[in-house]
Design a protein around this motif. Structure first.
Motif, PDB file in Angstrom:
ATOM      1  N   ASP A 115       0.837  -1.208   0.000  1.00 42.56           N
ATOM      2  CA  ASP A 115       0.000   0.000   0.000  1.00 42.56           C
ATOM      3  C   ASP A 115       0.870   1.255   0.000  1.00 42.56           C
ATOM      4  OD1 ASP A 115      -2.295  -1.501   0.035  1.00 42.56           O
ATOM      5  OD2 ASP A 115      -2.655  -1.282   2.185  1.00 42.56           O
ATOM      6  N   PHE A 116       1.908   1.231   0.819  1.00 44.02           N
ATOM      7  CA  PHE A 116       2.779   2.398   0.929  1.00 44.02           C
ATOM      8  C   PHE A 116       3.403   2.760  -0.419  1.00 44.02           C
ATOM      9  CE2 PHE A 116       7.287   3.633   1.234  1.00 44.02           C
ATOM     10  CZ  PHE A 116       7.125   4.941   1.670  1.00 44.02           C
ATOM     11  N   PHE A 117       3.963   1.779  -1.108  1.00 39.68           N
ATOM     12  CA  PHE A 117       4.619   2.088  -2.381  1.00 39.68           C
ATOM     13  C   PHE A 117       3.611   2.471  -3.462  1.00 39.68           C
ATOM     14  CE2 PHE A 117       8.417   0.057  -0.594  1.00 39.68           C
ATOM     15  CZ  PHE A 117       9.379   0.964  -1.020  1.00 39.68           C
ATOM     16  N   ASN A 118       2.434   1.873  -3.432  1.00 36.55           N
ATOM     17  CA  ASN A 118       1.397   2.290  -4.380  1.00 36.55           C
ATOM     18  C   ASN A 118       0.979   3.734  -4.119  1.00 36.55           C
ATOM     19  OD1 ASN A 118       1.265  -0.145  -5.773  1.00 36.55           O
ATOM     20  ND2 ASN A 118      -0.270  -1.007  -4.393  1.00 36.55           N
ATOM     21  N   GLU A 119       0.836   4.090  -2.850  1.00 39.17           N
ATOM     22  CA  GLU A 119       0.439   5.456  -2.492  1.00 39.17           C
ATOM     23  C   GLU A 119       1.554   6.453  -2.783  1.00 39.17           C
ATOM     24  OE1 GLU A 119      -0.575   4.736   1.556  1.00 39.17           O
ATOM     25  OE2 GLU A 119      -2.371   3.591   1.027  1.00 39.17           O
ATOM     26  N   LEU A 120       2.802   6.037  -2.559  1.00 35.72           N
ATOM     27  CA  LEU A 120       3.933   6.906  -2.863  1.00 35.72           C
ATOM     28  C   LEU A 120       4.034   7.131  -4.370  1.00 35.72           C
ATOM     29  CD1 LEU A 120       6.477   8.464  -2.065  1.00 35.72           C
ATOM     30  CD2 LEU A 120       7.730   6.285  -2.057  1.00 35.72           C
ATOM     31  N   ALA A 121       3.853   6.068  -5.141  1.00 33.87           N
ATOM     32  CA  ALA A 121       3.904   6.193  -6.599  1.00 33.87           C
ATOM     33  C   ALA A 121       2.804   7.127  -7.097  1.00 33.87           C
ATOM     34  CB  ALA A 121       3.763   4.814  -7.248  1.00 33.87           C
ATOM     35  N   TYR A 122       1.621   6.979  -6.534  1.00 37.51           N
ATOM     36  CA  TYR A 122       0.504   7.839  -6.938  1.00 37.51           C
ATOM     37  C   TYR A 122       0.793   9.301  -6.599  1.00 37.51           C
ATOM     38  CZ  TYR A 122      -4.176   9.839  -7.216  1.00 37.51           C
ATOM     39  OH  TYR A 122      -5.249  10.634  -7.531  1.00 37.51           O
ATOM     40  N   ALA A 123       1.329   9.542  -5.397  1.00 38.31           N
ATOM     41  CA  ALA A 123       1.630  10.917  -4.977  1.00 38.31           C
ATOM     42  C   ALA A 123       2.690  11.550  -5.873  1.00 38.31           C
ATOM     43  CB  ALA A 123       2.094  10.926  -3.522  1.00 38.31           C
ATOM     44  N   LEU A 124       3.680  10.772  -6.262  1.00 35.83           N
ATOM     45  CA  LEU A 124       4.721  11.293  -7.150  1.00 35.83           C
ATOM     46  C   LEU A 124       4.151  11.637  -8.521  1.00 35.83           C
ATOM     47  CD1 LEU A 124       7.684   8.903  -6.252  1.00 35.83           C
ATOM     48  CD2 LEU A 124       7.636  11.379  -5.887  1.00 35.83           C
ATOM     49  N   GLU A 125       3.262  10.786  -9.013  1.00 42.79           N
ATOM     50  CA  GLU A 125       2.709  11.020 -10.347  1.00 42.79           C
ATOM     51  C   GLU A 125       1.767  12.221 -10.388  1.00 42.79           C
ATOM     52  OE1 GLU A 125       1.112   7.293 -11.802  1.00 42.79           O
ATOM     53  OE2 GLU A 125       3.020   6.917 -12.821  1.00 42.79           O
ATOM     54  N   GLN A 126       1.363  12.703  -9.227  1.00 38.56           N
ATOM     55  CA  GLN A 126       0.541  13.916  -9.192  1.00 38.56           C
ATOM     56  C   GLN A 126       1.391  15.176  -9.338  1.00 38.56           C
ATOM     57  OE1 GLN A 126      -2.783  13.200  -9.327  1.00 38.56           O
ATOM     58  NE2 GLN A 126      -1.787  11.190  -9.305  1.00 38.56           N
ATOM     59  N   GLN A 127       2.712  15.009  -9.237  1.00 42.68           N
ATOM     60  CA  GLN A 127       3.608  16.157  -9.361  1.00 42.68           C
ATOM     61  C   GLN A 127       3.871  16.454 -10.840  1.00 42.68           C
ATOM     62  OE1 GLN A 127       4.092  17.505  -6.341  1.00 42.68           O
ATOM     63  NE2 GLN A 127       2.981  15.689  -5.628  1.00 42.68           N
ATOM     64  N   GLU A 128       4.160  17.686 -11.128  1.00 41.09           N
ATOM     65  CA  GLU A 128       4.410  18.090 -12.508  1.00 41.09           C
ATOM     66  C   GLU A 128       5.701  17.455 -13.031  1.00 41.09           C
ATOM     67  OE1 GLU A 128       4.612  22.234 -15.142  1.00 41.09           O
ATOM     68  OE2 GLU A 128       4.472  22.296 -12.957  1.00 41.09           O
ATOM     69  N   ASN A 129       5.646  16.956 -14.250  1.00 44.40           N
ATOM     70  CA  ASN A 129       6.814  16.364 -14.917  1.00 44.40           C
ATOM     71  C   ASN A 129       7.411  15.201 -14.126  1.00 44.40           C
ATOM     72  OD1 ASN A 129       6.716  18.275 -17.050  1.00 44.40           O
ATOM     73  ND2 ASN A 129       7.825  19.759 -15.785  1.00 44.40           N
ATOM     74  N   CYS A 130       6.542  14.374 -13.567  1.00 43.71           N
ATOM     75  CA  CYS A 130       7.014  13.213 -12.807  1.00 43.71           C
ATOM     76  C   CYS A 130       6.271  11.965 -13.268  1.00 43.71           C
ATOM     77  CB  CYS A 130       6.810  13.427 -11.314  1.00 43.71           C
ATOM     78  SG  CYS A 130       7.535  12.117 -10.297  1.00 43.71           S
ATOM     79  N   ASN A 131       7.022  10.952 -13.681  1.00 47.54           N
ATOM     80  CA  ASN A 131       6.441   9.693 -14.140  1.00 47.54           C
ATOM     81  C   ASN A 131       7.105   8.524 -13.424  1.00 47.54           C
ATOM     82  OD1 ASN A 131       4.690  10.749 -16.272  1.00 47.54           O
ATOM     83  ND2 ASN A 131       6.601  11.258 -17.316  1.00 47.54           N
ATOM     84  N   VAL A 132       6.307   7.666 -12.830  1.00 45.78           N
ATOM     85  CA  VAL A 132       6.836   6.478 -12.164  1.00 45.78           C
ATOM     86  C   VAL A 132       7.098   5.396 -13.207  1.00 45.78           C
ATOM     87  CG1 VAL A 132       6.316   4.615 -10.538  1.00 45.78           C
ATOM     88  CG2 VAL A 132       5.728   6.982  -9.970  1.00 45.78           C
ATOM     89  N   VAL A 133       8.296   4.847 -13.173  1.00 42.43           N
ATOM     90  CA  VAL A 133       8.702   3.818 -14.131  1.00 42.43           C
ATOM     91  C   VAL A 133       8.454   2.424 -13.572  1.00 42.43           C
ATOM     92  CG1 VAL A 133      10.639   2.867 -15.446  1.00 42.43           C
ATOM     93  CG2 VAL A 133      10.437   5.344 -15.129  1.00 42.43           C
ATOM     94  N   SER A 134       8.815   2.202 -12.323  1.00 40.04           N
ATOM     95  CA  SER A 134       8.624   0.882 -11.717  1.00 40.04           C
ATOM     96  C   SER A 134       8.556   1.010 -10.206  1.00 40.04           C
ATOM     97  CB  SER A 134       9.761  -0.069 -12.111  1.00 40.04           C
ATOM     98  OG  SER A 134      10.996   0.380 -11.572  1.00 40.04           O
ATOM     99  N   ARG A 135       7.932   0.039  -9.596  1.00 40.55           N
ATOM    100  CA  ARG A 135       7.831  -0.017  -8.141  1.00 40.55           C
ATOM    101  C   ARG A 135       8.202  -1.427  -7.692  1.00 40.55           C
ATOM    102  NH1 ARG A 135       1.556   1.397  -7.960  1.00 40.55           N
ATOM    103  NH2 ARG A 135       2.148   2.437  -9.890  1.00 40.55           N
ATOM    104  N   PRO A 136       8.409  -1.656  -6.406  1.00 40.01           N
ATOM    105  CA  PRO A 136       8.820  -2.991  -5.954  1.00 40.01           C
ATOM    106  C   PRO A 136       7.826  -4.070  -6.380  1.00 40.01           C
ATOM    107  CG  PRO A 136       9.130  -1.393  -4.203  1.00 40.01           C
ATOM    108  CD  PRO A 136       8.377  -0.686  -5.290  1.00 40.01           C
TER     109      PRO A 136
END
Length: 327
Positions: free
Chosen positions: A208-229
């Motif tokens: 849950d933590f990494f999914n939520e962290l990935a989502y929060a990062l993707e809400q930032q401008e010019n930020c794309n998540v490539v992979s998570r654990p």
């Protein structure tokens, strides 16, 4: 999902296709197809821009083939694979389904330039009901196949029944987090006495933590998540009894910088792979391998995870281009 249910079941029309080292399924009828990505034990298989097998200094990845889902879509709809070779399969893709155990979403990188919104399907919430509906449709016309489908449905229920109970356990601990921590702090009630059950709560908390962290990062401008654990890595940490040195890595691109947030036995570090500079993420007292520590234990509660996620994102935005240590 309605589209899949309405289609006639004809195993001659169901194919498994190979794209590189990945498998994906298509259900095709004449010129139409449904792509089903069965994502259970692995993360999204996205390609980096830096792939250069030819050696000409340019990326070998065709536009529209970098993310996993967009790559599958374009391979089927164009009849051309990621290497530019013609395939025997060219169909009008009606839907792209993303099938997971509990309904998590694909990464933004995986979706890429996908022109249709992927349908999110979970074994827990959707597959069981779908199988029963399919079986009921053919009770009279194909009784043996109907029986086989119901037997498979029972198998799916057994394999996934543990997850709802784990989520209930997680919710109970979260609702009584202060009392739960007192029990843990006094005699390691959860990490020792209840370890076989608590390990699953730890797993879902970390995921849950990494999914939520990935989502929060993707809400930032010019930020794309490539992979998570991936799930296997999370399992190694969650079942480690506090002794794991295994790293959990979230990779993303921020303002053109290739970045990583790494969790290990010492805590969290932020790395800028473009400059090869790293630093410890300050202000976060969490070690995901050790739930006997209060900061980590309280991550079971969603609002506490939200605070940690916010602190990590803030540190990342403030420091990604001015990290000090060079490794």
């Amino acid at each position: 999902m309605d589209l899949i249910i309405k289609m006639h079941i004809d195993f001659n029309l169901y194919k498994t296709n190979v794209s590189g080292t990945s498998l994906f399924n298509t259900y095709s009828e004449k010129c139409n197809a449904v792509i089903i990505e069965n994502k259970i034990y692995a993360g999204d298989s996205n390609h980096k821009d830096t792939v250069d097998e030819v050696g000409d200094g340019a990326s070998d990845i065709k536009v529209g083939y970098k993310g996993q889902l967009e790559r599958y879509y374009n391979t089927v709809s164009n009849g051309i694979n990621k290497k530019g070779d013609d395939t025997d399969l060219k169909r009008n893709v009606r839907q792209v389904a993303y099938l997971t155990l509990a309904g998590h979403h694909p990464t933004k990188e995986s979706i890429g330039m996908l022109p249709i919104e992927p349908k999110i399907i979970s074994y827990i919430d959707h597959i069981s009901k779908c199988l029963e509906q399919c079986a009921a449709m053919i009770d009279n016309t194909s009784p043996k196949l109907s029986t086989d489908i119901r037997q498979y449905r029972q198998l799916v229920i057994r394999l996934t029944s543990e997850v709802p109970q784990v989520l209930k356990n997680q919710a109970v601990i979260s609702d009584k987090i202060d009392i739960a921590w007192e029990l843990e702090n006094s005699d390691k009630f959860f990490t020792s006495d209840m370890a076989p059950i608590f390990n699953h709560v730890k797993w879902h908390t970390i995921d849950d933590f990494f999914n939520e962290l990935a989502y929060a990062l993707e809400q930032q401008e010019n930020c794309n998540v490539v992979s998570r654990p991936d799930p296997e890595s999370v399992t190694k940490v969650a079942h480690s009894k506090g002794r794991s040195t295994h790293m959990l890595i979230l990779t993303f691109v921020l303002n053109g910088n290739s970045m990583q947030i790494v969790s290990d036995s010492k805590g969290f570090t932020l790395g800028n792979l473009s400059t090869m500079q790293w630093d410890n993420i300050k202000g976060v007292d969490v070690k995901l391998n050790d739930f006997s520590k209060e900061g980590t234990f309280r991550m079971i509660k969603g609002s506490d995870r939200e605070i940690v996620v916010s602190e990590i994102v803030s540190f990342t935005l403030e420091n990604y281009n001015k990290l000090k240590k060079v490794f």
